[in-house]
Design a protein around this motif. Structure first.
Motif, mmCIF file in Angstrom:
data_model
loop_
_atom_site.group_PDB
_atom_site.id
_atom_site.type_symbol
_atom_site.label_atom_id
_atom_site.label_comp_id
_atom_site.label_asym_id
_atom_site.label_seq_id
_atom_site.Cartn_x
_atom_site.Cartn_y
_atom_site.Cartn_z
ATOM 1 N N ASP A 1 0.752 -1.091 -0.014
ATOM 2 C CA ASP A 1 -0.034 0.050 -0.333
ATOM 3 C C ASP A 1 1.433 1.333 -0.199
ATOM 4 O OD1 ASP A 1 -2.487 1.401 0.488
ATOM 5 O OD2 ASP A 1 -1.466 1.962 2.226
ATOM 6 N N THR A 2 2.240 1.279 0.591
ATOM 7 C CA THR A 2 3.036 2.180 0.887
ATOM 8 C C THR A 2 3.129 2.178 -0.651
ATOM 9 O OG1 THR A 2 2.850 2.125 3.167
ATOM 10 C CG2 THR A 2 4.962 3.643 1.863
ATOM 11 N N VAL A 3 4.458 1.764 -1.176
ATOM 12 C CA VAL A 3 4.540 1.548 -2.239
ATOM 13 C C VAL A 3 3.448 1.864 -3.206
ATOM 14 C CG1 VAL A 3 5.639 0.450 -3.924
ATOM 15 C CG2 VAL A 3 6.398 0.427 -1.794
ATOM 16 N N GLU A 4 2.282 1.940 -3.126
ATOM 17 C CA GLU A 4 1.701 2.184 -4.071
ATOM 18 C C GLU A 4 0.819 3.958 -4.645
ATOM 19 O OE1 GLU A 4 -1.597 2.821 -6.972
ATOM 20 O OE2 GLU A 4 0.226 1.077 -6.826
ATOM 21 N N ARG A 5 1.260 4.276 -3.021
ATOM 22 C CA ARG A 5 0.626 5.382 -2.590
ATOM 23 C C ARG A 5 2.393 6.728 -3.133
ATOM 24 N NH1 ARG A 5 -3.914 6.354 0.697
ATOM 25 N NH2 ARG A 5 -4.521 4.612 0.792
ATOM 26 N N ILE A 6 3.105 5.926 -3.128
ATOM 27 C CA ILE A 6 4.293 6.949 -3.498
ATOM 28 C C ILE A 6 4.543 6.835 -5.179
ATOM 29 C CG2 ILE A 6 6.209 7.565 -3.614
ATOM 30 C CD1 ILE A 6 7.040 5.543 -0.931
ATOM 31 N N ALA A 7 3.097 7.643 -5.466
ATOM 32 C CA ALA A 7 2.209 7.648 -6.711
ATOM 33 C C ALA A 7 3.176 8.202 -7.947
ATOM 34 C CB ALA A 7 1.020 8.727 -6.663
ATOM 35 N N ALA A 8 4.296 9.041 -8.049
ATOM 36 C CA ALA A 8 5.772 8.939 -8.871
ATOM 37 C C ALA A 8 6.557 7.525 -9.472
ATOM 38 C CB ALA A 8 5.938 10.469 -9.254
ATOM 39 N N LEU A 9 7.082 7.433 -7.907
ATOM 40 C CA LEU A 9 8.347 6.644 -8.129
ATOM 41 C C LEU A 9 8.131 5.190 -7.570
ATOM 42 C CD1 LEU A 9 11.043 8.865 -7.220
ATOM 43 C CD2 LEU A 9 9.970 8.407 -9.722
ATOM 44 N N HIS A 10 6.500 4.617 -6.983
ATOM 45 C CA HIS A 10 6.655 2.922 -6.409
ATOM 46 C C HIS A 10 7.110 2.735 -6.149
ATOM 47 C CE1 HIS A 10 2.593 4.082 -7.917
ATOM 48 N NE2 HIS A 10 3.263 4.582 -9.765
ATOM 49 N N ARG A 11 8.448 3.292 -5.112
ATOM 50 C CA ARG A 11 9.011 2.554 -4.111
ATOM 51 C C ARG A 11 9.914 3.549 -2.928
ATOM 52 N NH1 ARG A 11 14.578 5.113 -4.322
ATOM 53 N NH2 ARG A 11 14.538 6.643 -5.898
ATOM 54 N N ILE A 12 10.442 2.125 -1.841
ATOM 55 C CA ILE A 12 10.308 3.586 -0.683
ATOM 56 C C ILE A 12 11.803 4.210 -0.500
ATOM 57 C CG2 ILE A 12 10.989 2.368 2.378
ATOM 58 C CD1 ILE A 12 8.120 1.899 1.172
ATOM 59 N N GLY A 13 12.223 4.930 -0.096
ATOM 60 C CA GLY A 13 12.834 6.178 -0.093
ATOM 61 C C GLY A 13 14.723 5.283 0.501
ATOM 62 N N GLN A 14 15.666 6.873 0.181
ATOM 63 C CA GLN A 14 16.456 5.209 1.229
ATOM 64 C C GLN A 14 17.082 6.347 2.040
ATOM 65 O OE1 GLN A 14 17.879 1.755 0.806
ATOM 66 N NE2 GLN A 14 15.742 1.846 -0.238
ATOM 67 N N PRO A 15 17.940 6.573 3.316
ATOM 68 C CA PRO A 15 18.293 7.386 3.897
ATOM 69 C C PRO A 15 19.238 8.353 2.586
ATOM 70 C CG PRO A 15 18.673 5.270 5.031
ATOM 71 C CD PRO A 15 18.075 5.048 3.162
ATOM 72 N N ARG A 16 20.380 7.413 2.202
ATOM 73 C CA ARG A 16 21.169 8.426 1.509
ATOM 74 C C ARG A 16 20.029 9.649 1.201
ATOM 75 N NH1 ARG A 16 20.244 6.667 -3.681
ATOM 76 N NH2 ARG A 16 20.107 4.737 -3.920
ATOM 77 N N GLU A 17 19.110 9.522 0.379
ATOM 78 C CA GLU A 17 18.184 10.596 -1.032
ATOM 79 C C GLU A 17 17.355 11.486 0.378
ATOM 80 O OE1 GLU A 17 16.146 7.864 -3.877
ATOM 81 O OE2 GLU A 17 16.167 6.831 -2.144
ATOM 82 N N VAL A 18 17.380 11.423 1.684
ATOM 83 C CA VAL A 18 17.165 12.990 2.038
ATOM 84 C C VAL A 18 18.250 13.012 2.324
ATOM 85 C CG1 VAL A 18 16.563 12.970 4.501
ATOM 86 C CG2 VAL A 18 15.149 11.132 3.539
ATOM 87 N N ALA A 19 19.671 12.295 2.820
ATOM 88 C CA ALA A 19 20.647 13.159 3.374
ATOM 89 C C ALA A 19 21.298 14.286 1.757
ATOM 90 C CB ALA A 19 21.807 11.896 3.433
ATOM 91 N N ALA A 20 21.364 14.053 1.304
ATOM 92 C CA ALA A 20 22.097 14.674 -0.228
ATOM 93 C C ALA A 20 20.622 15.863 -0.336
ATOM 94 C CB ALA A 20 21.333 13.585 -1.353
ATOM 95 N N ALA A 21 19.426 15.719 -0.438
ATOM 96 C CA ALA A 21 18.521 17.193 -0.035
ATOM 97 C C ALA A 21 19.425 18.036 1.001
ATOM 98 C CB ALA A 21 17.525 16.553 0.557
ATOM 99 N N VAL A 22 19.481 17.298 2.420
ATOM 100 C CA VAL A 22 19.550 17.721 3.377
ATOM 101 C C VAL A 22 21.391 18.823 3.183
ATOM 102 C CG1 VAL A 22 20.476 17.988 5.964
ATOM 103 C CG2 VAL A 22 18.915 16.910 4.918
#
Length: 253
Positions: free
Chosen positions: A207-228
């Protein structure tokens, strides 16, 4: 375009020993920052501290339970005494209690509010006093997509993170005159030790993957870190008071 660098800066990351906090600390170090690790258990951060020292960076490990504000103020002062300044603050500590809104107790509400919202305000306030003296700095708050949309069963968490997002705007407007930028990121579900129990449920994960509407995958910590890291650095010098969703399109749906 100039390469992203934080050479010569000092960053304090709360709840830095694992998950998103660990990824942020490592990414900041990889881009040149010396790093102070604010953690409940300094022993749990020993390996991370060694890794960052191996990059040639200075490291301070300070005990920070963000619900103990007096101790947090002392820890901030200790970081400034040891590393000379704090140029970047990342308010990463947080959490929630999953329960129906009809069942939320006053005690649980206060617990979530103190952990996510009150701590972010008052740790930011104390660090900002040092930043004002030093001539500026960057604060990045870890909010959540839960501050932008309603998640059933997480009302107290959603409210606390929505408050962090609006707090980000308020502090940015007040503190810009001191050269202090304040921004937030709002991640979706990310693969960490904290989300592992929920994401191990196949139906919840699907359900979570479906709701991540464009990319349909769970995030990774490094993806948050890069934005920070981007928001912390000079490449974001005209960005303040914003909350950047890192949600694969969840809130765009």
């Amino acid at each position: 375009m100039q390469p992203l660098t934080l050479d010569g800066s000092v960053a304090l990351v709360t709840a830095a020993s694992r998950g998103i906090g660990r990824a942020i600390a490592l990414d900041l170090a990889e881009h040149g920052a010396d790093v102070a690790l604010g953690v409940r258990d300094p022993d749990a951060a020993a390996e991370l501290a060694d890794t960052i020292r191996g990059m040639g960076r200075r490291v301070a490990v300070v005990r920070m339970d963000v619900t103990d504000l007096a101790a947090c103020r002392s820890a901030v002062d200790d970081v400034v005494a040891e590393l000379g300044t704090i140029d970047v603050l990342v308010n990463n500590a947080g959490g929630g209690i999953v329960e129906d809104a009809l069942d939320v107790t006053e005690e649980h509400f206060d617990t979530v509010w103190e952990l996510n919202t009150k701590s972010t305000f008052f740790v930011s306030q104390h660090v900002a006093k040092h930043m004002r003296t030093a001539g500026g700095g960057s604060i990045v708050n870890i909010a959540s997509q839960a501050g932008l949309v309603a998640l059933p069963g997480e009302s107290s968490y959603c409210l606390s993170k929505a408050a962090v997002i609006h707090m980000t705007k308020c502090l940015a407007v007040e503190w810009g005159q001191y050269g202090i930028r304040v921004n937030a990121v709002a991640p979706t579900f990310v693969e960490t030790e904290g989300t592992a129990p929920a994401l191990s449920d196949e139906a919840f994960r699907a359900d979570t993957v479906e709701r991540i509407a464009a990319l349909h995958r769970i995030g990774q910590p490094r993806e948050v870190a890069a934005a920070v890291t981007f928001l912390a650095g000079e490449g974001a010098s005209l960005i303040t008071g914003t909350a950047l969703p890192i949600d694969g399109g969840w809130t765009a749906r």
